[in-house]
Structures are given as structure tokens and as C-alpha cells.
Design an enzyme around this catalytic site. Structure first.
Site, PDB file in Angstrom:
ATOM      1  N   GLY A  64       0.798  -1.223   0.018  1.00 50.31           N
ATOM      2  CA  GLY A  64       0.214  -0.102   0.170  1.00 50.31           C
ATOM      3  C   GLY A  64       1.043   1.282   0.012  1.00 50.31           C
ATOM      4  O   GLY A  64       2.022   1.111   0.457  1.00 50.31           O
ATOM      5  N   GLN A  96       3.307   9.790   0.943  1.00 52.02           N
ATOM      6  CA  GLN A  96       4.544   9.150   0.931  1.00 52.02           C
ATOM      7  C   GLN A  96       5.356   9.476  -0.213  1.00 52.02           C
ATOM      8  O   GLN A  96       6.617   9.167  -0.065  1.00 52.02           O
ATOM      9  CB  GLN A  96       4.327   7.592   1.115  1.00 52.02           C
ATOM     10  CG  GLN A  96       3.806   7.256   2.490  1.00 52.02           C
ATOM     11  CD  GLN A  96       3.381   5.498   2.642  1.00 52.02           C
ATOM     12  OE1 GLN A  96       2.771   5.309   1.936  1.00 52.02           O
ATOM     13  NE2 GLN A  96       4.461   4.951   3.084  1.00 52.02           N
ATOM     14  N   LEU A 146       6.628   1.661   4.619  1.00 50.18           N
ATOM     15  CA  LEU A 146       7.594   2.136   3.615  1.00 50.18           C
ATOM     16  C   LEU A 146       8.462   3.454   3.891  1.00 50.18           C
ATOM     17  O   LEU A 146       9.677   3.754   3.764  1.00 50.18           O
ATOM     18  CB  LEU A 146       7.185   2.396   2.386  1.00 50.18           C
ATOM     19  CG  LEU A 146       6.517   1.198   1.482  1.00 50.18           C
ATOM     20  CD1 LEU A 146       6.089   1.272   0.157  1.00 50.18           C
ATOM     21  CD2 LEU A 146       7.839   0.020   1.402  1.00 50.18           C
ATOM     22  N   GLU A 202      -3.466   2.613   5.427  1.00 52.65           N
ATOM     23  CA  GLU A 202      -3.324   3.776   4.510  1.00 52.65           C
ATOM     24  C   GLU A 202      -4.377   4.892   4.629  1.00 52.65           C
ATOM     25  O   GLU A 202      -4.117   6.031   4.347  1.00 52.65           O
ATOM     26  CB  GLU A 202      -3.456   3.221   3.126  1.00 52.65           C
ATOM     27  CG  GLU A 202      -2.795   2.134   2.606  1.00 52.65           C
ATOM     28  CD  GLU A 202      -1.134   2.543   2.796  1.00 52.65           C
ATOM     29  OE1 GLU A 202      -0.732   3.509   2.439  1.00 52.65           O
ATOM     30  OE2 GLU A 202      -0.403   1.659   2.939  1.00 52.65           O
TER      31      GLU A 202
HETATM   32 ZN   LIG Z   1       2.703   3.439   5.371  1.00 49.00          ZN
END
Ligand SMILES: [Zn+2]
Length: 163
Positions: A46, A51, A89, A131
Site C-alpha cells: 500500500g 509518502q 515504507l 493507508e
Molecule cells: Zn505506511
């Protein structure tokens, strides 16, 4: 294929809520394509627009058989509880145990601006929650105890230094 650099903790864009998506146009489509490319390239399941430094309420996911684009996402109901590891991430994928509801219903708009609802459980529900949190400027580490959060961020800082 166009990947973009992944923005990492503690960059401010990750910590403030995104703006609503209002234009469902070719530009959004291109952004979403870059988001999928970036997510797959990084081995993620995701990715939220924040990001890659775009402050919009938008995420993509491909997790446990559910591949979707969610603009202006909200979680409209949750049920049960699951335990398991979660990572991000933007925090170097450093894993931490985090309890989440086991089932979640997501309401969002697709690329055409059409509202849809999708129900998931297990890993995909975790992904909906993770998310949607990003879109609200919330990182998963905020749900951890101060001690555990400290452990994750210290591991992440060490990782970054060794890169
Ligand atoms: Zn994340």
C-alpha cells in the site's frame, strides 16, 4: 514506469492530513500510476500520496487479492481484533506488533470520482486502516506505546545511517 522517491519519517508532510481530492482527471491518473510503480518497486502492499510528498487524501493498495485506488477514503465501520506485524515504507519497513480491528469497511472514490464501499478482513483490512491513517497524517507508530515507538524509530535511524 515512473517511480518517485519515498518520503520518510519524520518529514512533516507525513504528519499532517492531506487535502481532499477534487479533480478526477488525467493528472490524477498519472499520479496514481506513479504511486503503483513506486509501491511495487519498493515491495510494498500500500502507498499513500503523502509518502511521495503529495499532500492529497489518496492511496493505492495491492494486498491479499485486493487492488484498488482510494480517493478521500474513510473507514465507516470496524469489527473484531487481529494481532500481527505491521511496517511502513516511510519508516524503513521496521516491523512492530500492532493490534488492529480484524474487519473494516472502506468508503472512498475511484479514479472516476465514483463512490464505492469495500469490505475486507485480515491483512487487507489492516492495509485499509494503515493507508487511511496516512491520509489523516497518522503513521502506524503513533498507535504504539512510547517505548515500542522509540524502539522502532531508533532502529530506523540506525538503518538510515548505515545506508
Ligand atoms: Zn505506511
Amino acid at each position: 514506469m515512473a517511480t518517485r522517491p519515498i518520503i520518510e519519517y519524520p518529514t512533516p508532510v507525513l504528519l499532517s492530513p492531506g487535502e481532499p481530492v477534487v479533480n478526477f482527471d488525467g493528472e490524477l491518473e498519472a499520479l496514481v500510476q506513479d504511486m503503483f510503480d513506486t509501491m511495487y518497486d519498493a515491495g510494498g502492499v500500500g502507498l499513500a500520496a503523502q509518502q511521495i510528498g503529495v499532500p492529497l487524501r489518496l492511496f493505492v493498495m495491492d494486498c491479499d487479492g485486493i487492488r484498488l485506488v482510494a480517493a478521500n477514503p474513510e473507514i465507516i465501520s470496524v469489527e473484531g481484533e487481529q494481532s500481527g506485524e505491521e511496517g511502513c515504507l516511510s519508516v524503513g519497513k521496521v516491523p512492530a506488533d500492532l493490534k488492529r480491528p480484524d474487519r473494516a469497511v472502506l468508503r472512498a472514490q475511484d479514479l472516476m470520482g465514483k463512490t464505492f464501499e469495500r469490505e475486507a478482513n485480515g491483512l487487507a483490512a489492516r492495509c485499509f486502516l494503515h493507508e487511511t491513517d496516512h491520509c489523516d497524517g497518522i503513521l502506524f507508530i503513533r498507535h504504539l506505546s512510547p517505548l515500542r515507538r522509540d524502539l522502532v524509530t531508533r532502529k530506523f535511524r540506525k538503518m538510515k545511517k548505515e545506508r
